[in-house]
Enzyme design. Sequence first.
Site, mmCIF file in Angstrom:
data_model
loop_
_atom_site.group_PDB
_atom_site.id
_atom_site.type_symbol
_atom_site.label_atom_id
_atom_site.label_comp_id
_atom_site.label_asym_id
_atom_site.label_seq_id
_atom_site.Cartn_x
_atom_site.Cartn_y
_atom_site.Cartn_z
ATOM 1 N N TYR A 105 0.836 -1.196 0.000
ATOM 2 C CA TYR A 105 0.000 0.000 0.000
ATOM 3 C C TYR A 105 0.877 1.254 0.000
ATOM 4 O O TYR A 105 0.587 2.224 -0.703
ATOM 5 C CB TYR A 105 -0.939 0.008 1.211
ATOM 6 C CG TYR A 105 -1.931 -1.131 1.176
ATOM 7 C CD1 TYR A 105 -3.085 -1.057 0.406
ATOM 8 C CD2 TYR A 105 -1.705 -2.288 1.917
ATOM 9 C CE1 TYR A 105 -3.986 -2.097 0.359
ATOM 10 C CE2 TYR A 105 -2.604 -3.338 1.882
ATOM 11 C CZ TYR A 105 -3.732 -3.244 1.099
ATOM 12 O OH TYR A 105 -4.618 -4.297 1.059
ATOM 13 N N ASN A 128 -12.577 -1.009 -4.658
ATOM 14 C CA ASN A 128 -12.480 -1.298 -6.085
ATOM 15 C C ASN A 128 -13.702 -2.108 -6.525
ATOM 16 O O ASN A 128 -13.903 -3.218 -6.044
ATOM 17 C CB ASN A 128 -11.196 -2.089 -6.356
ATOM 18 C CG ASN A 128 -11.132 -2.637 -7.759
ATOM 19 O OD1 ASN A 128 -11.733 -2.114 -8.688
ATOM 20 N ND2 ASN A 128 -10.387 -3.720 -7.921
ATOM 21 N N CYS A 136 -6.727 -5.424 -7.570
ATOM 22 C CA CYS A 136 -6.499 -5.007 -6.189
ATOM 23 C C CYS A 136 -5.880 -6.131 -5.359
ATOM 24 O O CYS A 136 -5.268 -5.867 -4.323
ATOM 25 C CB CYS A 136 -7.787 -4.500 -5.557
ATOM 26 S SG CYS A 136 -9.180 -5.618 -5.679
ATOM 27 N N HIS A 137 -5.971 -7.355 -5.843
ATOM 28 C CA HIS A 137 -5.374 -8.489 -5.127
ATOM 29 C C HIS A 137 -3.844 -8.437 -5.149
ATOM 30 O O HIS A 137 -3.198 -9.120 -4.370
ATOM 31 C CB HIS A 137 -5.871 -9.820 -5.716
ATOM 32 C CG HIS A 137 -5.548 -10.011 -7.155
ATOM 33 N ND1 HIS A 137 -6.345 -9.506 -8.174
ATOM 34 C CD2 HIS A 137 -4.519 -10.649 -7.755
ATOM 35 C CE1 HIS A 137 -5.813 -9.837 -9.335
ATOM 36 N NE2 HIS A 137 -4.703 -10.526 -9.111
ATOM 37 N N GLU A 163 -1.222 -16.393 -10.531
ATOM 38 C CA GLU A 163 -0.295 -15.512 -11.234
ATOM 39 C C GLU A 163 1.150 -15.937 -11.009
ATOM 40 O O GLU A 163 1.979 -15.840 -11.919
ATOM 41 C CB GLU A 163 -0.530 -14.061 -10.819
ATOM 42 C CG GLU A 163 -1.880 -13.549 -11.292
ATOM 43 C CD GLU A 163 -2.102 -12.076 -11.055
ATOM 44 O OE1 GLU A 163 -1.146 -11.352 -10.674
ATOM 45 O OE2 GLU A 163 -3.247 -11.621 -11.259
#
Length: 172
Positions: A105, A128, A136-137, A163
């Site tokens: 963040y 979001n 946002c993950h 990912e």
Amino acid sequence: MSTAATPDGRRTHTVVDSPIGALTLVATDGVLAGVYMEEHRHRPDGDTFGTRDETGFDLVAQQLAEYFAGRRTDFDLPLAPHGTPFQQQVWAQLRAIPYGETVSYGELAARMGRPSASRAVGLANGRNPISVIVPCHRVVGSAGGLTGYAGGVERKRTLLDLERRVSGRALL
């Protein structure tokens, strides 16, 4: 990212299956304005999603399926998230985080030129409306740990693991 849609436009929605559960796709005037998970924190009341209509969501559903199958690392969709100007800035920065990478963040706030705004960035991140597609993950705590996620930490872990496997990067 396109400019924010007004909440007054014609809204439609559909529901698609995914490895993280059912996803409700919401469009405003035919442009994607929301992707909500089951038990999604800050999920709007279902009455605001408009009429259920399966048409017009084919490209979104196709790209989500490709993402979950590990064949898509970037989404190419027109988006119309509704939010404040600050939220819009945060969401634009989220789209700039490369697939398979994470940022804190604080890093996200610094990228915006507001290094002391990490808490505000976190709040905007949590609001979001277009989960998965606006990633946002990919935002984690300052020590790299999985912190809150509107869809739950387990879903966040699942997305990051996907990912990581596809990109070959170690995320955490």
